[in-house]
Design a protein around this motif. Structure first.
Motif, PDB file in Angstrom:
ATOM      1  N   LYS A  69       0.819  -1.219   0.000  1.00 13.61           N
ATOM      2  CA  LYS A  69       0.000   0.000   0.000  1.00 13.61           C
ATOM      3  C   LYS A  69       0.852   1.268   0.000  1.00 13.61           C
ATOM      4  CE  LYS A  69      -3.879  -2.217   2.379  1.00 13.61           C
ATOM      5  NZ  LYS A  69      -4.700  -2.262   3.633  1.00 13.61           N
ATOM      6  N   GLY A  70       2.181   1.100  -0.094  1.00 13.80           N
ATOM      7  CA  GLY A  70       3.058   2.252  -0.207  1.00 13.80           C
ATOM      8  C   GLY A  70       3.641   2.754   1.095  1.00 13.80           C
ATOM      9  N   THR A  71       3.429   2.009   2.194  1.00 14.40           N
ATOM     10  CA  THR A  71       3.972   2.420   3.485  1.00 14.40           C
ATOM     11  C   THR A  71       5.193   1.568   3.824  1.00 14.40           C
ATOM     12  OG1 THR A  71       1.825   3.120   4.333  1.00 14.40           O
ATOM     13  CG2 THR A  71       3.519   2.618   5.965  1.00 14.40           C
ATOM     14  N   VAL A  72       6.337   2.208   3.926  1.00 14.31           N
ATOM     15  CA  VAL A  72       7.567   1.546   4.365  1.00 14.31           C
ATOM     16  C   VAL A  72       8.095   2.347   5.546  1.00 14.31           C
ATOM     17  CG1 VAL A  72       9.910   0.860   3.770  1.00 14.31           C
ATOM     18  CG2 VAL A  72       8.085   0.657   2.071  1.00 14.31           C
ATOM     19  N   ARG A  73       8.196   1.693   6.685  1.00 11.27           N
ATOM     20  CA  ARG A  73       8.543   2.404   7.925  1.00 11.27           C
ATOM     21  C   ARG A  73      10.001   2.863   7.969  1.00 11.27           C
ATOM     22  NH1 ARG A  73       5.567  -1.322  12.576  1.00 11.27           N
ATOM     23  NH2 ARG A  73       3.794  -1.984  11.293  1.00 11.27           N
ATOM     24  N   GLY A  74      10.841   2.238   7.172  1.00 14.12           N
ATOM     25  CA  GLY A  74      12.255   2.584   7.168  1.00 14.12           C
ATOM     26  C   GLY A  74      13.073   1.394   6.723  1.00 14.12           C
ATOM     27  N   PRO A  75      14.394   1.470   6.871  1.00 16.03           N
ATOM     28  CA  PRO A  75      15.282   0.419   6.351  1.00 16.03           C
ATOM     29  C   PRO A  75      15.140  -0.930   7.048  1.00 16.03           C
ATOM     30  CG  PRO A  75      16.531   2.058   7.592  1.00 16.03           C
ATOM     31  CD  PRO A  75      15.155   2.610   7.419  1.00 16.03           C
ATOM     32  N   LEU A  76      14.456  -0.986   8.194  1.00 16.24           N
ATOM     33  CA  LEU A  76      14.264  -2.258   8.884  1.00 16.24           C
ATOM     34  C   LEU A  76      12.899  -2.881   8.582  1.00 16.24           C
ATOM     35  CD1 LEU A  76      15.769  -1.546  12.427  1.00 16.24           C
ATOM     36  CD2 LEU A  76      16.917  -2.332  10.354  1.00 16.24           C
ATOM     37  N   HIS A  77      12.109  -2.228   7.766  1.00 16.19           N
ATOM     38  CA  HIS A  77      10.744  -2.703   7.497  1.00 16.19           C
ATOM     39  C   HIS A  77      10.781  -4.100   6.876  1.00 16.19           C
ATOM     40  CE1 HIS A  77       6.403  -1.789   6.459  1.00 16.19           C
ATOM     41  NE2 HIS A  77       6.622  -2.898   5.754  1.00 16.19           N
ATOM     42  N   GLY A  78      10.193  -5.065   7.601  1.00 18.24           N
ATOM     43  CA  GLY A  78      10.112  -6.429   7.092  1.00 18.24           C
ATOM     44  C   GLY A  78      11.368  -7.251   7.232  1.00 18.24           C
ATOM     45  N   ILE A  79      12.349  -6.757   7.980  1.00 17.26           N
ATOM     46  CA  ILE A  79      13.634  -7.442   8.136  1.00 17.26           C
ATOM     47  C   ILE A  79      13.639  -8.272   9.429  1.00 17.26           C
ATOM     48  CG2 ILE A  79      16.123  -7.156   8.396  1.00 17.26           C
ATOM     49  CD1 ILE A  79      15.145  -6.322   5.642  1.00 17.26           C
ATOM     50  N   PRO A  80      13.899  -9.574   9.356  1.00 13.87           N
ATOM     51  CA  PRO A  80      13.988 -10.391  10.573  1.00 13.87           C
ATOM     52  C   PRO A  80      15.238 -10.054  11.389  1.00 13.87           C
ATOM     53  CG  PRO A  80      13.499 -11.754   8.647  1.00 13.87           C
ATOM     54  CD  PRO A  80      13.925 -10.406   8.138  1.00 13.87           C
ATOM     55  N   ILE A  81      15.113 -10.181  12.703  1.00 16.13           N
ATOM     56  CA  ILE A  81      16.234  -9.906  13.604  1.00 16.13           C
ATOM     57  C   ILE A  81      16.162 -10.845  14.798  1.00 16.13           C
ATOM     58  CG2 ILE A  81      14.939  -8.088  14.828  1.00 16.13           C
ATOM     59  CD1 ILE A  81      17.622  -6.600  15.198  1.00 16.13           C
ATOM     60  N   LEU A  82      17.324 -11.246  15.293  1.00 14.39           N
ATOM     61  CA  LEU A  82      17.431 -12.035  16.521  1.00 14.39           C
ATOM     62  C   LEU A  82      17.977 -11.157  17.627  1.00 14.39           C
ATOM     63  CD1 LEU A  82      18.895 -15.245  14.919  1.00 14.39           C
ATOM     64  CD2 LEU A  82      16.811 -15.215  16.288  1.00 14.39           C
ATOM     65  N   ILE A  83      17.520 -11.380  18.850  1.00 15.99           N
ATOM     66  CA  ILE A  83      17.997 -10.585  19.976  1.00 15.99           C
ATOM     67  C   ILE A  83      18.470 -11.502  21.111  1.00 15.99           C
ATOM     68  CG2 ILE A  83      16.566  -8.609  19.378  1.00 15.99           C
ATOM     69  CD1 ILE A  83      14.656  -9.354  21.560  1.00 15.99           C
TER      70      ILE A  83
END
Length: 518
Positions: A69-83
């Protein structure tokens, strides 16, 4: 349509480009990373838990829909991460928080750490929790780094033959700790990014040994809320990544801009690949190595690291305007030969901090006090006190020293240590020598000086040991709130030195090709 991606080399920025041009979705990414973990973590033991797949798929689908829909929150949008599993996650993420201890298995934190909320808001997908040296290596004296009772011994993704039991706990075959799983997971392609924590060296050491970029930020510019504490005088959350741009983007997401000065355009704006006018002071490597009790001496490894460190200094001198030898106070001098050690202050407060967490931040926990934890470990000694971590001297010290300092004595010791390592240590060396940063061996205790000062430090990947494949590099420190400078140094380093190598994972672990296909 099948999608493929080399998880060992793909950076978060690479993946974001793929997401943007619609050649992959976050839903597909989640499946790829879960497959990679399932394939290799039985050996590596870098991950304590992954979130329920249906929850991950639902989260990824929402982020895919936003993007469509054209919304990208930033460079981490949709990126998996482990903590790292000493960073608290609430019930909404479907993950445990154990700090590697069986005593915390089944406990239910009431809410997620502040930094986790920032990641979720930035569109990152919290894939799972990474293994660690149990209780962030505070529990035991000289335990094997990367070991926890919950998951076992984390193995390097690079080291042929794995961790040798005749090696020292932090020897050349060890992945380093305490953020061991966070580092190994990124190197092994379990996620493109991770978060670890550092009290003294727990980001730098494992990143050095996984050929990663990390940065331990200035104390308190990233929220400490939701870290299972060792000491709030030192504990810091920091990012780990395969590229400096990824590192900067993740740092932008977690730093509180009201606590420091962030460059206009964010930390990513200083990823230029250019040394500019940066001036470098270099330490003599021979004086900045871990003692043999931590890293068992191996002549072949030592000789190679010294050759490569010297060559790196020479390379820097050919591309940087000022590179000069400097001398920094030693770790022994920083404590007046043990008379004024900031760790003594940590011991006096640990019981209070731990019991506050157990009382206020978690439900359904089988322990409630430090005494309970010590007794639990004794009662479960076959699991909690194996030969690899056969003591709980840190916990016992904390119990014995609880309340032995007045607030005035505590503050006096902390302030002394800060001044000794900061203003009279790092600042003095930088100012008197006309340099901006100090560089020294990654395989050494330079991080103790910066950590005690509350100053930032960062890793610089360099080479790989011929005798077992283990990565090694250098570390760089600067004055407080100089994260942007360190990111620029790392970016210029990345542009100057050979590209990092992915691990030969199939040779190390066995199994299918590193190129995953869905």
């Amino acid at each position: 349509m099948a999608v493929s991606i080399d998880l060992l080399t793909a950076t978060a920025s690479d993946i974001q480009s793929r997401l943007s041009n619609q050649t992959i979705t976050s839903t597909q990414l989640v499946k790829l990373y879960l497959n990679q973990i399932a394939q290799y973590d039985g050996y590596l033991k870098a991950v304590i838990a992954v979130a329920p797949e249906d929850l991950l798929t639902k989260t990824a689908a929402v982020l895919d829909q936003e993007r469509a829909k054209g919304t990208v929150r930033g460079p981490l949008h949709g990126i998996p991460i482990l903590i790292k599993d000493n960073i608290v996650t609430g019930p909404e993420l479907g993950l445990p928080t154990t700090c590697g201890s069986l005593a915390l298995v089944g406990s239910k934190p009431k809410r997620s750490a502040a930094v986790v909320g920032k990641l979720v808001a930035a569109g990152a997908i919290i894939l799972g929790k990474a293994n660690l040296s149990e209780w962030a290596w505070y529990r035991s004296d000289l335990a094997d780094s990367g070991w926890s009772a919950v998951r076992g011994q984390t193995q390097s993704a690079y080291v042929r033959g794995g961790f040798r039991h005749d090696d020292s706990g932090g020897g050349h075959s060890n992945p380093g700790g305490s953020s061991s799983g966070s580092a190994v997971a990124v190197a092994a392609g379990f996620s493109p990014l991770s978060l670890g924590t550092e009290t003294m060296g727990s980001l730098i050491m494992p990143s050095d040994r996984s050929a990663l970029y990390t940065i331990k930020p200035t104390l308190k510019i990233v929220s400490q809320d939701g870290i299972i504490p060792v000491s709030f005088e030192a504990d810091m959350i920091g990012p780990m990544a395969k590229s400096v741009l990824d590192l900067a983007n993740l740092l932008d997401a977690i730093v509180d801009p009201t606590k420091t000065t962030v460059p206009r355009g964010g930390y990513s704006s200083v990823v230029t690949g250019d040394w500019g006018d940066i001036r470098i002071g270099v330490l003599e490597p021979e004086k900045w190595l871990f003692p043999p009790v931590i890293v068992k001496y191996e002549k072949q490894a030592s000789d190679q690291m010294h050759r490569d460190w010297k060559a790196a200094y020479e390379r820097l001198a050919s591309v940087v305007k000022v590179v000069k030898p400097v001398t920094l106070l030693s770790t022994d001098e920083s404590t007046e030969h043990g008379k004024k050690d900031i760790n003594d202050a940590f011991h006096c407060k640990f019981k209070t901090l731990l019991e506050s967490y157990l009382a206020n931040d978690v439900d359904d926990c089988r322990i409630h006090t430090l005494k309970d934890l010590i007794k639990f470990n004794e009662d479960h000694a076959d699991q909690e006190l194996p030969p690899s971590a056969d003591n709980q001297n840190g916990l016992i010290r904390a119990l014995e020293r609880d309340g032995t300092m007045t607030d005035e004595e505590y503050n006096s010791l902390v302030n002394y240590a800060r001044d000794r390592c900061g203003r009279q240590g790092i600042d003095k060396v930088l100012d008197e020598n006309g340099v901006d940063v100090i560089v020294g061996p990654g395989d050494g205790p330079l991080f103790v000086i910066s950590g005690t000062a509350g100053y930032p430090g960062a890793s610089l990947p360099l080479g790989y040991l011929d005798f077992n494949g283990r990565p090694f590099g250098l570390q760089v420190i600067a004055k407080a709130h100089q994260e942007a400078l360190l990111i620029q140094v790392q970016s210029a380093w990345e542009a100057t030195f050979p590209q990092r190598r992915p691990p030969p994972l199939d040779d190390i672990v066995g199994g299918k090709s590193k190129k995953e296909e869905l």
